[in-house]
Design a protein around this motif. Structure first.
Motif, PDB file in Angstrom:
ATOM      1  N   SER A  71       4.436  -3.631   5.631  1.00 20.84           N
ATOM      2  CA  SER A  71       4.666  -2.441   6.447  1.00 20.84           C
ATOM      3  C   SER A  71       5.828  -2.601   7.420  1.00 20.84           C
ATOM      4  N   MET A  72       5.860  -3.713   8.147  1.00 19.55           N
ATOM      5  CA  MET A  72       6.848  -3.829   9.220  1.00 19.55           C
ATOM      6  C   MET A  72       8.296  -3.864   8.726  1.00 19.55           C
ATOM      7  N   PRO A  73       8.676  -4.747   7.772  1.00 23.18           N
ATOM      8  CA  PRO A  73      10.066  -4.727   7.322  1.00 23.18           C
ATOM      9  C   PRO A  73      10.427  -3.468   6.553  1.00 23.18           C
ATOM     10  N   LEU A  74       9.488  -2.979   5.702  1.00 29.70           N
ATOM     11  CA  LEU A  74       9.790  -1.772   4.933  1.00 29.70           C
ATOM     12  C   LEU A  74       9.886  -0.558   5.848  1.00 29.70           C
ATOM     13  N   SER A  75       9.041  -0.521   6.867  1.00 27.08           N
ATOM     14  CA  SER A  75       9.121   0.576   7.840  1.00 27.08           C
ATOM     15  C   SER A  75      10.451   0.531   8.585  1.00 27.08           C
ATOM     16  N   GLY A  76      10.909  -0.676   8.916  1.00 29.62           N
ATOM     17  CA  GLY A  76      12.202  -0.805   9.580  1.00 29.62           C
ATOM     18  C   GLY A  76      13.336  -0.305   8.707  1.00 29.62           C
ATOM     19  N   LEU A  77      13.300  -0.634   7.417  1.00 36.78           N
ATOM     20  CA  LEU A  77      14.333  -0.169   6.485  1.00 36.78           C
ATOM     21  C   LEU A  77      14.272   1.345   6.306  1.00 36.78           C
ATOM     22  N   LEU A  78      13.057   1.878   6.153  1.00 33.40           N
ATOM     23  CA  LEU A  78      12.917   3.324   5.987  1.00 33.40           C
ATOM     24  C   LEU A  78      13.345   4.069   7.245  1.00 33.40           C
ATOM     25  N   ALA A  79      13.043   3.503   8.420  1.00 33.45           N
ATOM     26  CA  ALA A  79      13.442   4.150   9.675  1.00 33.45           C
ATOM     27  C   ALA A  79      14.955   4.237   9.786  1.00 33.45           C
ATOM     28  N   GLU A  80      15.661   3.248   9.225  1.00 37.45           N
ATOM     29  CA  GLU A  80      17.113   3.215   9.334  1.00 37.45           C
ATOM     30  C   GLU A  80      17.810   3.962   8.202  1.00 37.45           C
ATOM     31  N   TYR A  81      17.237   3.880   6.985  1.00 36.98           N
ATOM     32  CA  TYR A  81      17.927   4.444   5.824  1.00 36.98           C
ATOM     33  C   TYR A  81      17.144   5.540   5.116  1.00 36.98           C
ATOM     34  N   GLY A  82      15.922   5.838   5.564  1.00 42.38           N
ATOM     35  CA  GLY A  82      15.072   6.776   4.851  1.00 42.38           C
ATOM     36  C   GLY A  82      15.496   8.222   4.992  1.00 42.38           C
ATOM     37  N   PHE A  83      14.805   9.104   4.260  1.00 42.15           N
ATOM     38  CA  PHE A  83      15.124  10.536   4.245  1.00 42.15           C
ATOM     39  C   PHE A  83      14.423  11.264   5.391  1.00 42.15           C
ATOM     40  N   ASP A  84      14.782  12.502   5.591  1.00 45.16           N
ATOM     41  CA  ASP A  84      14.198  13.368   6.627  1.00 45.16           C
ATOM     42  C   ASP A  84      14.314  12.767   8.023  1.00 45.16           C
ATOM     43  N   GLY A  85      15.438  12.137   8.287  1.00 38.16           N
ATOM     44  CA  GLY A  85      15.661  11.563   9.608  1.00 38.16           C
ATOM     45  C   GLY A  85      15.230  10.119   9.732  1.00 38.16           C
ATOM     46  N   GLY A  86      14.786   9.509   8.639  1.00 36.21           N
ATOM     47  CA  GLY A  86      14.445   8.089   8.660  1.00 36.21           C
ATOM     48  C   GLY A  86      12.966   7.825   8.855  1.00 36.21           C
ATOM     49  N   TRP A  87      12.486   7.922  10.103  1.00 34.30           N
ATOM     50  CA  TRP A  87      11.107   7.530  10.384  1.00 34.30           C
ATOM     51  C   TRP A  87      10.052   8.354   9.656  1.00 34.30           C
ATOM     52  N   PRO A  88      10.245   9.667   9.361  1.00 31.67           N
ATOM     53  CA  PRO A  88       9.192  10.391   8.628  1.00 31.67           C
ATOM     54  C   PRO A  88       8.930   9.813   7.231  1.00 31.67           C
ATOM     55  N   SER A  89       9.977   9.238   6.618  1.00 29.69           N
ATOM     56  CA  SER A  89       9.794   8.687   5.273  1.00 29.69           C
ATOM     57  C   SER A  89       8.789   7.532   5.254  1.00 29.69           C
ATOM     58  N   ILE A  90       8.608   6.872   6.399  1.00 25.77           N
ATOM     59  CA  ILE A  90       7.612   5.807   6.489  1.00 25.77           C
ATOM     60  C   ILE A  90       6.229   6.349   6.117  1.00 25.77           C
ATOM     61  N   PHE A  91       5.878   7.490   6.659  1.00 25.06           N
ATOM     62  CA  PHE A  91       4.541   8.045   6.456  1.00 25.06           C
ATOM     63  C   PHE A  91       4.411   8.699   5.086  1.00 25.06           C
ATOM     64  N   TYR A  92       5.504   9.275   4.559  1.00 25.04           N
ATOM     65  CA  TYR A  92       5.455   9.857   3.215  1.00 25.04           C
ATOM     66  C   TYR A  92       5.259   8.772   2.151  1.00 25.04           C
ATOM     67  N   VAL A  93       6.032   7.713   2.239  1.00 22.96           N
ATOM     68  CA  VAL A  93       5.963   6.643   1.236  1.00 22.96           C
ATOM     69  C   VAL A  93       4.602   5.965   1.246  1.00 22.96           C
ATOM     70  N   PHE A  94       4.148   5.567   2.426  1.00 29.55           N
ATOM     71  CA  PHE A  94       2.864   4.868   2.487  1.00 29.55           C
ATOM     72  C   PHE A  94       1.693   5.811   2.236  1.00 29.55           C
ATOM     73  N   GLY A  95       1.877   7.099   2.516  1.00 25.99           N
ATOM     74  CA  GLY A  95       0.832   8.070   2.187  1.00 25.99           C
ATOM     75  C   GLY A  95       0.617   8.167   0.683  1.00 25.99           C
ATOM     76  N   ILE A  96       1.705   8.130  -0.078  1.00 26.50           N
ATOM     77  CA  ILE A  96       1.608   8.156  -1.543  1.00 26.50           C
ATOM     78  C   ILE A  96       0.898   6.903  -2.053  1.00 26.50           C
ATOM     79  N   VAL A  97       1.308   5.748  -1.532  1.00 24.91           N
ATOM     80  CA  VAL A  97       0.704   4.481  -1.970  1.00 24.91           C
ATOM     81  C   VAL A  97      -0.802   4.474  -1.685  1.00 24.91           C
ATOM     82  N   GLY A  98      -1.196   4.891  -0.498  1.00 20.24           N
ATOM     83  CA  GLY A  98      -2.606   4.911  -0.140  1.00 20.24           C
ATOM     84  C   GLY A  98      -3.418   5.874  -0.992  1.00 20.24           C
ATOM     85  N   THR A  99      -2.832   7.029  -1.337  1.00 19.28           N
ATOM     86  CA  THR A  99      -3.523   8.007  -2.177  1.00 19.28           C
ATOM     87  C   THR A  99      -3.771   7.448  -3.574  1.00 19.28           C
ATOM     88  N   VAL A 100      -2.759   6.785  -4.135  1.00 15.94           N
ATOM     89  CA  VAL A 100      -2.897   6.183  -5.469  1.00 15.94           C
ATOM     90  C   VAL A 100      -3.995   5.120  -5.461  1.00 15.94           C
TER      91      VAL A 100
END
Length: 528
Positions: free
Chosen positions: A213-242
């Protein structure tokens, strides 16, 4: 929705082998099915992934909030960076400032809101899991947690602080069943001689989730979509649902309910856990539990661990940015190093713990206390040392990594001790201790947030107080466990109204073992 029921009507879901029959565990080792990947290992693996997902959902906000907050527009008008260190080799990057002008105190309330929902569901789910089974509570709870992760960005942008707190609170409600239900499933699937290893493997998912979570969240916060930090919750939300859907489809409540488990493995597990006797499932002995000092030893050890652990887990990324001046990308990576060390050490020390017990060189009690001392004194001493490292970034990170790494001992210490005291009521006991521990844990970000928000005092001095408090809580609670803890099965796990079926009783010359209350137990029996 109906729960999966055992196909064997003669075996009660919550029955458990009498303590004097656990001698058969060592005899059944010779009858273990030799399979590369036994069903109980698959269940353990899925529980490991579930624990990892749970901690991803818990920790991703710790990194995300660093990217969400506009650190140069805090309402106090004071820049929230340490200005005591002379070296400026790592500059402050104002371009990393986020959208929200939340003070440190508000950030503390946001980080703790998850735990308010988490703690209030612990005991109810512990009781319900004992009555109805654990599987669906765990699966659907994590599904709720994952689905509401998609709503975090909308809640923050449209609802502000309190809208975000509400969504995180609901996520906490969904995650409430994870620990008591996991403990209850371990009690049904894992033989006693494998508890340290399998228990540590499952709960090591907490560190694995934090590492991811911590390194991937850092990468998503810096390079992710929708302003960076929102992608953290979208990506991990998909993983948790699966994971939640897969868990509900492929995992079963207990070996007897599994349609494709190898019959030899089913027999091995059931013989090791249930023995040859079928006993009634009595009501929870609330009065006896409340009078049990070994229970309070686990309770206080759990509370002390959670306070110290949550202090580090929720506040370390903020400390890395405010004091040590690391960027979002390096912040996430370096913040995960202590948890990588904890994950690796927990797996190593669990093998040592099982060897200590199986070799008969150490009792269950001595093993739990020795290993738990490493797990609680280690981080306590490390936090005291880190409070004096000042501006030395490398030394601070090294000490925290070693200290948190040693914290992995708790998974073969108090964390699995519930199963030693009471295999039958382990899930309920875990619900009580985990609820109380998280009540203590939710105070950690609030206390830290309020301490470091006082800009009239040197920030490094304020962080030193944060570390001191966590260190002394670790050490005091670990000492209480060493004085009053026990690894012996308690008398109230086998109440007097347990009955043995006459058809299964035969004469035995085996010397009776003694219960933890000092009374002699009847001799072991075997099926005819």
């Amino acid at each position: 929705m109906p729960f999966r029921r055992s196909s064997l009507n003669h075996r009660h879901r919550d029955g458990h082998v009498l303590v004097w029959n656990q001698r058969n565990v060592h005899e059944s080792l010779e009858q273990q099915p030799h399979r590369c990947f036994a069903t109980r290992y698959f269940v353990t693996f899925m529980l490991f992934l579930g624990m990892a997902n749970a901690y991803v959902m818990r920790t991703n906000m710790s990194v995300a909030i660093v990217a969400m907050v506009n650190h140069t527009a805090i309402k106090t008008g004071v820049e929230e960076y340490d200005d005591e260190c002379g070296d400026r080799d790592i500059p402050i990057d104002d371009s990393q400032d986020g959208e929200f002008p939340w003070s440190s105190a508000l950030q503390g309330y946001i980080l703790s809101s998850f735990f308010y929902g988490y703690v209030i569901t612990q005991i109810p789910f512990g009781i319900l899991a004992k009555k109805y089974g654990s599987l669906r509570f765990l699966g659907y709870g994590m599904l709720i947690n994952s689905v509401f992760a998609f709503l975090v960005p909308v809640a923050a942008r449209q609802g502000g602080v309190w809208g975000l707190c509400a969504v995180r609170f609901i996520q906490g409600l969904g995650e409430g069943p994870i620990v008591p239900c996991t403990h209850a499933m371990l009690a049904k699937w894992i033989p006693p001689n494998e508890r340290s290893r399998m228990g540590a493997a499952v709960y090591a998912g907490a560190q694995f989730g934090t590492i991811i979570s911590m390194p991937l969240s850092g990468l998503l916060a810096e390079y992710g979509f929708d302003g960076g930090w929102p992608s953290i919750f979208y990506v991990f939300g998909i993983v948790g649902t699966v994971w939640s859907i897969a868990f509900l489809i492929f995992v079963y409540e207990e070996p007897s309910a599994h349609p494709t488990i190898d019959e030899r493995e089913k027999k091995y597990i059931n013989d090791a856990l249930w023995g040859s006797d079928v006993v009634k499932s009595p009501p929870i002995p609330f009065r006896a539990i409340l009078k049990s000092l070994p229970f309070y030893a686990i309770l206080f050890a759990h509370m002390g661990h959670n306070y110290g652990y949550e202090t580090l887990m929720t506040e370390l990324p903020t400390y890395m940015k405010q004091v040590l001046r690391f960027s979002l990308k390096s912040n996430g990576l370096l913040s995960s190093l202590p948890y990588l060390a904890m994950w690796l050490f927990s797996m190593f020390i669990s093998v040592i713990a099982d060897w200590m017990i199986s070799s008969k060189r150490f009792s269950h009690t001595a093993t739990r206390k020795l290993i738990n001392s490493i797990g609680q004194y280690g981080p306590g001493i490390a936090l005291l040392a880190a409070a004096y490292t000042g501006c030395d970034r490398a030394l601070t990170l090294a000490i925290l990594t070693i200290g948190v790494g040693l914290n992995g001992g708790i998974y073969s210490g108090f964390k699995i001790n519930h199963l030693d005291l009471t295999p039958r009521f382990a899930g309920f006991l875990m619900a009580i201790t985990n609820c109380s521990a998280n009540l203590a844990g939710l105070l950690a970000p609030i206390a830290a947030g309020n301490l470091i928000s006082d800009h009239s005092k040197p920030m490094m001095g304020q962080w030193k107080i944060v570390f001191f408090i966590a260190a002394f809580v670790y050490i005091i609670c670990g000492t209480f466990y060493n004085i009053f803890g026990s690894g012996e099965r308690q008398y109230w796990d086998n109440p007097a109204d347990d009955e043995q079926k006459p058809a299964l009783q035969t004469t035995s010359t085996t010397t009776p073992q003694r219960l933890s209350n000092g009374n002699s137990a009847p001799p072991a029996i075997s099926s005819s």
